[in-house]
Design an enzyme around this catalytic site. Structure first.
Site, short mmCIF file in Angstrom:
data_model
loop_
_atom_site.label_atom_id
_atom_site.label_comp_id
_atom_site.label_asym_id
_atom_site.label_seq_id
_atom_site.Cartn_x
_atom_site.Cartn_y
_atom_site.Cartn_z
N SER A 60 0.85 -1.20 0.00
CA SER A 60 0.00 0.00 0.00
C SER A 60 0.88 1.25 0.00
CB SER A 60 -0.93 0.02 1.22
OG SER A 60 -0.21 -0.28 2.40
N ASP A 98 5.71 -7.12 2.63
CA ASP A 98 4.71 -7.49 1.62
C ASP A 98 5.40 -7.72 0.29
OD1 ASP A 98 2.09 -7.93 0.99
OD2 ASP A 98 1.49 -5.82 0.98
N GLU A 197 -9.50 -9.63 3.29
CA GLU A 197 -9.80 -8.23 2.94
C GLU A 197 -11.14 -8.11 2.24
OE1 GLU A 197 -6.61 -5.95 1.24
OE2 GLU A 197 -7.94 -4.27 0.74
O1 KIV Z 1 -0.47 -3.46 1.51
C1 KIV Z 1 -1.15 -3.43 2.55
O2 KIV Z 1 -1.13 -2.46 3.31
C2 KIV Z 1 -1.97 -4.59 2.85
C3 KIV Z 1 -2.95 -4.46 3.97
C4 KIV Z 1 -4.14 -3.74 3.50
C5 KIV Z 1 -3.29 -5.78 4.56
O3 KIV Z 1 -1.88 -5.57 2.19
#
Ligand code: KIV
Length: 293
Positions: A60, A98, A197
């Protein structure tokens, strides 16, 4: 005299490092798990001291920090750079990096190589990746190297073009059943936890009950084992849009605008810097300078 222990602020409580085992035990005890995103050192520091269980360096990042319209342009180098900053600020929270778009989709081997970089080069404890049954091979490869993996199903923003926008998932029975099956498959492949989500509350609660591993919900209601929000949404720092499931705990965008315009006015009207912000020079040194000129 009171015999009760004083209530200490979170910052003063000596906490232990959160691990995947801690989270598993929290689920067994029915204790809600807290997760937030961070992308830089000061935010990670404040968040860790506040006592959050998990810090996710989410992709994100692409939208809320780098200003892209979605998460697709985010690269491994972007992620590693921000993960390093977060890992310098956080001591106790479990740190999850991530995996960005195209870092784990091409082959299981490439997925493993990239997952390893989050731990080896960027101080993360685990990685997260998006998708259901189509990700099992990559997840098994990463887990078999000893790297904990968090799954992510429901609205998976890296598939925004395939799912036709940022929209809730699993609202009809066939899709809901497929999501439950995916959750069970991801658990079987070795995921230690799953992000759910934008799912209907009762579907997310059902998935959470059927799984042994903890679920972390975002827009998935109260029945998940934990909750996550994008920190810029929670702080009111992302002004482009606010999803329905966000609770704003501050309006830092407005507060920043106020501080910046106060500063501009102070400079324009010569109120800043004041004496208290200025550096003194001893009189005798000033005299010597003047005499020499
Ligand atoms: O990238 C992110 O912040 C996420 C969250 C919304 C779980 O994947």
């Amino acid at each position: 005299m009171s015999t009760q222990a004083p209530v200490l602020p979170n910052a003063l409580i000596e906490r232990k490092k959160v691990t995947t085992l801690t989270l598993h035990k929290m689920k067994q005890r029915g204790e809600p798990i807290t997760m937030l995103t961070a992308y830089d050192y000061p935010t990670a520091l404040a968040m860790d001291q506040s006592g959050v269980d998990i810090i996710l360096v989410g992709d994100s990042l692409g939208m809320v920090v780098l200003g892209y319209p979605n998460t697709l342009p985010v690269t491994m180098e972007d992620m590693l750079h921000h993960c390093r900053a977060v890992s310098r600020g956080a001591r106790n929270a479990l740190l999850i990096g991530d995996m960005p778009f195209m870092s784990y989709q091409v082959s299981a081997q490439e997925a493993l190589r990239n997952a390893g970089r989050f731990l080896q080069e960027a101080g993360m404890d685990a990685v997260k990746l998006e998708g259901g049954r189509e990700r099992l091979e990559a997840i098994r490869a990463i887990v078999s190297a000893g790297i904990p993996v968090m799954g992510h199903i429901g609205l998976t923003p890296q598939s925004v073009n395939q799912i036709g926008g940022f929209r809730p998932q699993g609202r009809e029975a066939t899709a809901a059943r497929r999501l439950l099956e995916d959750a069970l498959l991801l658990q079987e492949a070795g995921c230690f936890s799953l992000v759910l989500e934008s799912l209907p509350t009762r579907l997310a609660a059902l998935i959470s009950q059927r799984l042994e591993i903890p679920t972390i919900g975002i827009g998935a209601g109260i029945g998940c084992d934990g909750q996550v929000l994008v920190t810029h949404d929670l702080l009111g720092l992302f002004e482009r849009f606010t999803p329905k499931f966000v609770k704003k705990y501050a309006d830092l965008h407005a507060e920043m605008e106020r501080a910046f315009s106060d500063y501009i006015q102070d400079v324009q009207e010569r109120r800043f810097p004041g004496n208290e912000h200025s550096i003194e020079m001893p009189d005798e040194e000033w005299q010597r300078l003047m005499e020499g000129l």
